[in-house]
Design an enzyme around this catalytic site. Structure first.
Site, PDB file in Angstrom:
ATOM      1  N   TYR A 120       8.471 -30.345  54.338  1.00 57.01           N
ATOM      2  CA  TYR A 120       9.002 -29.546  55.453  1.00 57.01           C
ATOM      3  C   TYR A 120      10.454 -29.169  55.209  1.00 57.01           C
ATOM      4  CZ  TYR A 120       4.512 -30.699  57.122  1.00 57.01           C
ATOM      5  OH  TYR A 120       3.151 -30.831  57.177  1.00 57.01           O
ATOM      6  N   ARG A 175      -5.955 -34.147  38.040  1.00 55.18           N
ATOM      7  CA  ARG A 175      -4.656 -33.475  37.917  1.00 55.18           C
ATOM      8  C   ARG A 175      -3.830 -34.228  36.870  1.00 55.18           C
ATOM      9  NH1 ARG A 175      -1.012 -35.249  43.217  1.00 55.18           N
ATOM     10  NH2 ARG A 175       0.548 -34.049  42.094  1.00 55.18           N
ATOM     11  N   ARG A 176      -2.677 -33.692  36.511  1.00 58.58           N
ATOM     12  CA  ARG A 176      -1.714 -34.371  35.630  1.00 58.58           C
ATOM     13  C   ARG A 176      -2.363 -34.898  34.356  1.00 58.58           C
ATOM     14  NH1 ARG A 176       1.383 -37.774  40.409  1.00 58.58           N
ATOM     15  NH2 ARG A 176       3.078 -36.301  40.578  1.00 58.58           N
ATOM     16  N   HIS A 233      -3.770 -26.880  46.214  1.00 55.75           N
ATOM     17  CA  HIS A 233      -3.225 -26.875  47.584  1.00 55.75           C
ATOM     18  C   HIS A 233      -1.729 -26.608  47.565  1.00 55.75           C
ATOM     19  CE1 HIS A 233      -1.653 -28.343  51.399  1.00 55.75           C
ATOM     20  NE2 HIS A 233      -1.043 -29.346  50.777  1.00 55.75           N
ATOM     21  N   PHE A 234      -1.004 -27.350  46.705  1.00 52.15           N
ATOM     22  CA  PHE A 234       0.441 -27.211  46.882  1.00 52.15           C
ATOM     23  C   PHE A 234       1.011 -25.950  46.234  1.00 52.15           C
ATOM     24  CE2 PHE A 234       0.759 -30.681  43.516  1.00 52.15           C
ATOM     25  CZ  PHE A 234       1.460 -29.971  42.549  1.00 52.15           C
ATOM     26  N   HIS A 235       0.237 -25.302  45.365  1.00 50.45           N
ATOM     27  CA  HIS A 235       0.729 -24.000  44.904  1.00 50.45           C
ATOM     28  C   HIS A 235       0.513 -22.928  45.977  1.00 50.45           C
ATOM     29  CE1 HIS A 235       1.187 -25.986  41.039  1.00 50.45           C
ATOM     30  NE2 HIS A 235       1.986 -24.997  40.709  1.00 50.45           N
ATOM     31  N   HIS A 267       6.499 -36.682  52.098  1.00 48.39           N
ATOM     32  CA  HIS A 267       5.915 -35.657  52.962  1.00 48.39           C
ATOM     33  C   HIS A 267       6.945 -34.857  53.758  1.00 48.39           C
ATOM     34  CE1 HIS A 267       2.549 -33.313  54.188  1.00 48.39           C
ATOM     35  NE2 HIS A 267       3.138 -33.239  55.354  1.00 48.39           N
TER      36      HIS A 267
HETATM   37 FE1  HAS Z   1       0.464 -30.719  51.702  1.00 46.28          FE
HETATM   38  C1  HAS Z   1      -0.377 -33.036  49.263  1.00 46.28           C
HETATM   39  C2  HAS Z   1      -1.591 -32.300  53.935  1.00 46.28           C
HETATM   40  C3  HAS Z   1       1.514 -28.589  54.230  1.00 46.28           C
HETATM   41  C4  HAS Z   1       3.010 -29.602  49.691  1.00 46.28           C
HETATM   42  N1  HAS Z   1       1.153 -31.192  49.827  1.00 46.28           N
HETATM   43  C5  HAS Z   1       0.657 -32.159  48.984  1.00 46.28           C
HETATM   44  C6  HAS Z   1       1.405 -32.154  47.761  1.00 46.28           C
HETATM   45  C7  HAS Z   1       2.393 -31.209  47.897  1.00 46.28           C
HETATM   46  C8  HAS Z   1       2.221 -30.610  49.197  1.00 46.28           C
HETATM   47  C9  HAS Z   1       3.469 -30.864  46.885  1.00 46.28           C
HETATM   48  O1  HAS Z   1      -3.009 -34.997  54.174  1.00 46.28           O
HETATM   49  C10 HAS Z   1       1.129 -33.033  46.533  1.00 46.28           C
HETATM   50  C11 HAS Z   1       2.046 -34.213  46.438  1.00 46.28           C
HETATM   51  C12 HAS Z   1       1.763 -34.972  45.164  1.00 46.28           C
HETATM   52  O2  HAS Z   1       2.359 -34.643  44.130  1.00 46.28           O
HETATM   53  O3  HAS Z   1       0.887 -35.853  45.193  1.00 46.28           O
HETATM   54  N2  HAS Z   1      -0.004 -30.467  53.687  1.00 46.28           N
HETATM   55  C13 HAS Z   1      -0.882 -31.193  54.401  1.00 46.28           C
HETATM   56  C14 HAS Z   1      -0.985 -30.657  55.751  1.00 46.28           C
HETATM   57  C15 HAS Z   1      -0.100 -29.618  55.827  1.00 46.28           C
HETATM   58  C16 HAS Z   1       0.516 -29.512  54.535  1.00 46.28           C
HETATM   59  C17 HAS Z   1      -1.864 -31.138  56.866  1.00 46.28           C
HETATM   60  N3  HAS Z   1       1.943 -29.355  51.915  1.00 46.28           N
HETATM   61  C18 HAS Z   1       2.219 -28.595  53.026  1.00 46.28           C
HETATM   62  C19 HAS Z   1       3.375 -27.779  52.799  1.00 46.28           C
HETATM   63  C20 HAS Z   1       3.808 -28.069  51.524  1.00 46.28           C
HETATM   64  C21 HAS Z   1       2.899 -29.054  50.981  1.00 46.28           C
HETATM   65  C22 HAS Z   1       3.963 -26.839  53.820  1.00 46.28           C
HETATM   66  C23 HAS Z   1       4.953 -27.537  50.755  1.00 46.28           C
HETATM   67  C24 HAS Z   1       5.825 -26.680  51.203  1.00 46.28           C
HETATM   68  N4  HAS Z   1      -0.766 -32.341  51.614  1.00 46.28           N
HETATM   69  C25 HAS Z   1      -1.469 -32.846  52.650  1.00 46.28           C
HETATM   70  C26 HAS Z   1      -2.117 -34.086  52.217  1.00 46.28           C
HETATM   71  C27 HAS Z   1      -1.769 -34.308  50.893  1.00 46.28           C
HETATM   72  C28 HAS Z   1      -0.917 -33.185  50.533  1.00 46.28           C
HETATM   73  C29 HAS Z   1      -2.969 -34.977  53.023  1.00 46.28           C
HETATM   74  C30 HAS Z   1      -2.166 -35.503  50.007  1.00 46.28           C
HETATM   75  C31 HAS Z   1      -3.464 -35.265  49.354  1.00 46.28           C
HETATM   76  C32 HAS Z   1      -3.794 -36.341  48.345  1.00 46.28           C
HETATM   77  O4  HAS Z   1      -4.858 -36.952  48.493  1.00 46.28           O
HETATM   78  O5  HAS Z   1      -3.039 -36.566  47.388  1.00 46.28           O
HETATM   79  C33 HAS Z   1       0.184 -28.793  57.092  1.00 46.28           C
HETATM   80  O6  HAS Z   1       1.560 -28.780  57.363  1.00 46.28           O
HETATM   81  C34 HAS Z   1      -0.338 -27.385  56.964  1.00 46.28           C
HETATM   82  C35 HAS Z   1      -0.250 -26.623  58.280  1.00 46.28           C
HETATM   83  C36 HAS Z   1      -0.353 -25.150  58.045  1.00 46.28           C
HETATM   84  C37 HAS Z   1      -1.132 -24.317  58.731  1.00 46.28           C
HETATM   85  C38 HAS Z   1      -1.150 -22.863  58.332  1.00 46.28           C
HETATM   86  C39 HAS Z   1      -0.532 -21.955  59.391  1.00 46.28           C
HETATM   87  C40 HAS Z   1      -0.566 -20.548  58.895  1.00 46.28           C
HETATM   88  C41 HAS Z   1       0.484 -19.677  58.953  1.00 46.28           C
HETATM   89  C42 HAS Z   1       0.306 -18.300  58.381  1.00 46.28           C
HETATM   90  C43 HAS Z   1      -0.019 -17.298  59.466  1.00 46.28           C
HETATM   91  C44 HAS Z   1      -0.224 -15.944  58.871  1.00 46.28           C
HETATM   92  C45 HAS Z   1       0.074 -14.768  59.469  1.00 46.28           C
HETATM   93  C46 HAS Z   1      -0.173 -13.514  58.699  1.00 46.28           C
HETATM   94  C47 HAS Z   1       0.623 -14.647  60.823  1.00 46.28           C
HETATM   95  C48 HAS Z   1      -1.996 -24.768  59.833  1.00 46.28           C
HETATM   96  C49 HAS Z   1       1.793 -20.016  59.588  1.00 46.28           C
HETATM   97  C50 HAS Z   1      -1.562 -13.043  58.997  1.00 46.28           C
HETATM   98  C51 HAS Z   1      -1.948 -12.025  58.000  1.00 46.28           C
HETATM   99  C52 HAS Z   1      -3.224 -11.607  57.790  1.00 46.28           C
HETATM  100  C53 HAS Z   1      -3.505 -10.573  56.772  1.00 46.28           C
HETATM  101  C54 HAS Z   1      -4.374 -12.176  58.536  1.00 46.28           C
END
Ligand code: HAS
Length: 546
Positions: free
Chosen positions: A221, A434-435, A371-373, A217
């Site tokens: 980051y 998946r996979r 999700h991860f894409h 995890h």
């Molecule tokens: Fe994840 C599984 C939970 C973030 C990558 N994640 C994965 C896997 C990958 C991955 C590769 O809790 C699969 C691993 C595998 O092969 O099994 N992930 C989270 C959570 C976050 C999160 C809570 N993941 C990421 C990031 C990744 C990534 C970043 C890669 C870079 N993830 C999980 C969980 C799993 C998981 C479980 C396991 C699931 C399972 O059962 O297998 C948080 O960090 C996300 C927080 C992000 C936000 C979004 C903030 C929004 C922003 C954009 C603002 C936009 C603006 C523009 C200002 C709260 C900053 C506005 C424009 C307009 C037009 C309106």
């Protein structure tokens, strides 16, 4: 200015993985063809499904991201801390990374490492695969260590001055990396290598997965934070404005040092030996790690609004139109902005995954790659593409030869990744795994296991995947044409990364020192991981070999 003696090293670190990316993306496109049933075979062009999936994951998620983080880190630290990088150590780091990648590539393409990017035991790879991965990681450590003496020197020479925010972000990235790679190094060196050499009879699989996900995890980051460095310190400038708050930028990077690691059990909710109490604790901590990203969303939106209003934007929402969405001079902007837009959905679905009960529904279904894409293949990949082009052309003193096409790439990618993920979310919610090579199993109409209800999601996914492949081809066209254009020594000598001024330049002591954050991070790891480790060890699982 970036040190002259680093430029060649940075260029190799940027361009070498981009060449490999062609294989990585090719196997990505094949994935959607296998899964949608367009290919109904175990293999295509002599490479089987799992070999291709391993190449896809290792190249795109491990090799490209690690090389890029190091290259970008070298550029940022050199520019921001006035040539603080030891070129010799940087060269040693780069050489180890290239060597490690080549050593690992051999077994992957020879079919002796069909273990995917997570290399879960008891799937066994050739020892050279593990050794290659270790060399790659050690190379990235050496590159990180190459910045530390220069940083300490810079602090001595600039007493009382704040470390530039971009350098803080890069150090946070590599502190997280240094911490999280230690347990996986133990897994690889003590469990997997001796076993694959036949020196031990098997592996404690549950322990190996605990060690892997301790790394897995924070790894995300490590992928994300270089992108955040661009968002905080470069994007506001490209938008014509300033970073809304310097303090929040620093706070976010420091918070990630504490919160990135103590939550890996959210990948193991379904696994034995670990108590549900600790799984629940990790679920809560996972919700907490979303907070720095939510802070980022607000800080960046405010920074973009400020920039857009400087460009003449007004109204409650109309100012969005004054951002340089299609500006050929500022073609880097859409690579960053569209990544943010994608990340809104990536973040929301991450929060869904973190829930103890919802994860049971989506775990190991195609929801997870969807999700991860939207995360690693969204903001992270677009920032890597944009910055690799920007940095390599800048260092070589060349101009982008097809700026209109350069602007189009992130739009085509974004459209592709949204369509791809929509399809995979849909079939994941209907239970598609998946996979899995669906073309020879659940999507083979002659099979007893045939699931026609999964077809639509996988077809939609295939359309998106093909568009994503097209975006990368367009990118390669822009890159190659630009690299082939005339070089200007004057451009190369004046090249520097953009730097955003802060709008609010608060000076708050607590975010000026890494130490308390590192200590808090280690305490959080001990509290959240020692009891699960004891539980796994005392469960006394037998060693498993195949
Ligand atoms: Fe994840 C599984 C939970 C973030 C990558 N994640 C994965 C896997 C990958 C991955 C590769 O809790 C699969 C691993 C595998 O092969 O099994 N992930 C989270 C959570 C976050 C999160 C809570 N993941 C990421 C990031 C990744 C990534 C970043 C890669 C870079 N993830 C999980 C969980 C799993 C998981 C479980 C396991 C699931 C399972 O059962 O297998 C948080 O960090 C996300 C927080 C992000 C936000 C979004 C903030 C929004 C922003 C954009 C603002 C936009 C603006 C523009 C200002 C709260 C900053 C506005 C424009 C307009 C037009 C309106």
């Amino acid at each position: 200015m970036i040190q002259k003696n680093l430029r060649g090293i940075i260029l190799v670190e940027l361009l070498f993985p981009l060449v490999l990316l062609l294989f990585g993306v090719y196997h990505g496109v094949l994935q959607v063809l296998y899964r949608s049933g367009v290919i109904q075979d175990l293999e295509f062009a002599g490479i089987n499904y799992y070999r291709g999936l391993t190449a896809h994951g290792v190249i795109n998620a491990i090799v490209l991201t690690t090389f890029f983080a190091v290259a970008f880190g070298n550029a940022v630290i050199s520019q921001q801390l006035k040539h603080a990088v030891s070129a010799r150590a940087a060269l040693a780091g780069a050489a180890l990374m290239v060597l490690g990648t080549l050593v690992a590539a051999g077994p992957i393409f020879a079919g002796k490492a069909d273990v995917l990017y997570t290399f879960y035991a008891p799937m066994r790879a050739d020892p050279l695969f593990y050794i290659g991965v270790v060399l790659l990681v050690v190379g990235s450590w050496v590159s990180f260590w190459a910045w530390i003496p220069g940083y300490l020197r810079w602090r001595k020479e600039h007493p009382g001055q704040k470390t530039p925010l971009a350098a803080v972000g890069i150090f946070a990235t590599f502190i997280i990396w240094q911490i999280c790679t230690l347990p996986v190094a133990y897994e690889v060196l003590v469990q997997l290598v001796p076993w694959s050499l036949g020196w031990t009879s098997g592996v404690n699989v549950v322990l190996s997965r605990l060690l892997f996900w301790f790394f897995g995890h924070p790894l995300v980051y490590f992928w994300l934070l270089p992108t955040y460095v661009m968002y905080y310190t470069m994007m506001p400038r490209l938008a014509g404005g300033k970073l809304y708050s310097d303090f929040y930028g620093r706070l976010v990077f420091m918070a990630f040092i504490v919160l990135s690691s103590p939550l890996g059990l959210h990948h193991q909710f379904t696994e034995p030996a670990i108590s549900s109490g600790y799984k629940a604790l990790h679920a809560v901590l996972t919700f907490l790690v979303a907070v720095p990203s939510l802070v980022t969303a607000f800080t960046l939106a405010a920074s973009l609004e400020y920039g857009a209003r400087q460009n003449g934007g007004n109204g409650l929402f109309a100012w969005w139109g004054k951002l340089p969405h299609f500006d050929k001079e500022r073609w880097l902007f859409p690579y960053l902005f569209l990544g943010l837009v994608i990340f809104i959905l990536g973040g929301i679905t991450g929060i869904v995954n973190a829930s103890y009960s919802m994860s049971a529904l989506v775990h190991n279904t195609s929801w997870i790659p969807a999700h991860f894409h939207l995360t690693v293949a969204g903001p992270v990949f677009l920032a890597i593409l944009g910055m690799s082009l920007y940095l390599s052309l800048g260092l070589l003193g060349k101009k982008c030869a097809a700026p209109g096409m350069a602007v189009a790439v992130p739009y085509v990618w974004t459209l592709g990744v949204f369509i791809f993920s929509a399809g995979l979310f849909y079939s994941g919610l209907h239970g598609a795994p998946r996979r899995t090579n669906l073309g020879i199993s659940f999507l083979d109409s002659t099979s007893n296991a045939y699931r026609p209800d999964w077809r639509i999601g996988e077809y939609v996914g295939a359309v998106g995947g093909i568009l994503m492949g097209l975006a990368v081809l367009l990118f390669v066209y822009v890159l190659v044409r630009s690299l082939a254009s005339a070089r200007s020594a004057q451009l190369a000598n004046s090249f520097a990364l953009p730097v955003s001024e802060p709008y609010h330049d608060e000076d708050i002591r607590v975010v000026r020192n890494f130490k308390p954050w590192v200590v808090a991070g280690i305490v959080a790891i001990l509290i959240s991981y020692v009891p699960p480790l004891v539980q796994v060890l005392s469960a006394n699982y037998p060693l498993v070999s195949e």
